[in-house]
Design a protein around this motif. Sequence first.
Motif, short mmCIF file in Angstrom:
data_model
loop_
_atom_site.label_atom_id
_atom_site.label_comp_id
_atom_site.label_asym_id
_atom_site.label_seq_id
_atom_site.Cartn_x
_atom_site.Cartn_y
_atom_site.Cartn_z
N HIS A 159 -4.03 10.93 -11.85
CA HIS A 159 -3.92 10.28 -10.53
C HIS A 159 -2.30 10.34 -9.83
O HIS A 159 -2.64 11.86 -8.66
N HIS B 188 1.88 5.31 -5.12
CA HIS B 188 1.24 5.11 -4.20
C HIS B 188 1.80 4.31 -3.13
O HIS B 188 1.69 3.06 -4.15
N HIS C 240 2.26 3.29 -10.81
CA HIS C 240 2.02 4.87 -10.07
C HIS C 240 2.47 4.72 -8.76
O HIS C 240 2.45 3.21 -7.92
N ASP D 254 -5.46 3.28 -11.62
CA ASP D 254 -6.19 4.50 -10.89
C ASP D 254 -6.24 5.26 -12.49
O ASP D 254 -6.48 6.37 -11.43
N ASP E 154 -0.64 1.54 -2.31
CA ASP E 154 -1.03 1.17 -2.14
C ASP E 154 -0.92 0.79 -3.54
O ASP E 154 -2.10 -0.65 -3.46
N HIS E 155 -0.17 0.65 -3.93
CA HIS E 155 0.26 0.12 -5.83
C HIS E 155 1.73 -0.43 -5.12
O HIS E 155 2.14 -1.08 -6.58
#
Length: 256
Positions: free
Chosen positions: A115, A59, A57, A134, A61-62
């Motif tokens: 999410h 975000h 996904h 997540d 932090d990914h």
Amino acid sequence: MKPLEIEVFICRSDNYGVLVHDPETSLTACIDAPEAAPILAAATRRGWDITHILTTHHHTDHVEGNLALKEQFGCVIIGPVNEAVAIPGLDRAVGDGDSFEFGGHTVNVIETPGHTAGHVCYHFEDDKLLFSADTLFALGCGRLFERPATDMWHSLQKLAVLPDETAIYFGHEYTLSNARFAVTIDPDNERLKSRAADIEVLRAEGKFTIPTTLALEKETNPFLRAADPSIRRNLLMESRSNEEVFAEIRKRKDNF
Ligand SMILES: [Fe+2]
């Protein structure tokens, strides 16, 4: 066929970095790229060249390491079709029901909105491995940022029908907080209480709680257990729908 080798390590503060290596073809997939430096260090430590990034996904932090790793390794980045514009360096967009080959291993794409709107999980069917990022955590599930609880409940149901012995690699080490919360929802679950006690010890020793298995999550993760009579009784929601019970559990965790 030789089994896949998996390297797990921490990125940022609580993100898991995961490398999946096929010893037969020397392909190495990085499951998300939270941060380039620790991923690079892990690859170097193992002597693996990263050939793929499987993005779950959008975000930060990914995906933050996507471009640096692509520049270093020239790896192919595969990611969710419904978030394609937000995935740096994306080469191939995949959606629900798609499959692709990683060496001789088939990878199935399972879309799990909740999410984020386009979140995907990667299921290595023959290897009984699920990378759930997540969507599903040990004793938890992702926060609902882009889709309502009903969508997340149905996404989790898509994971719950996989084989019980499936090993699940998730995106964050949130297990201690999840365990402390889970026992408030499902206080009569002996298996959960014993697991929560084990997790207190593991985390006090700084040990990882990854991977988990689907069988264990189905027995102990309240977010998969909204249909359980004891949980419903505890929440005074015996006559409500599974979606409503799930939404209540998610809301309580947000405020825990
Ligand atoms: Fe996320």
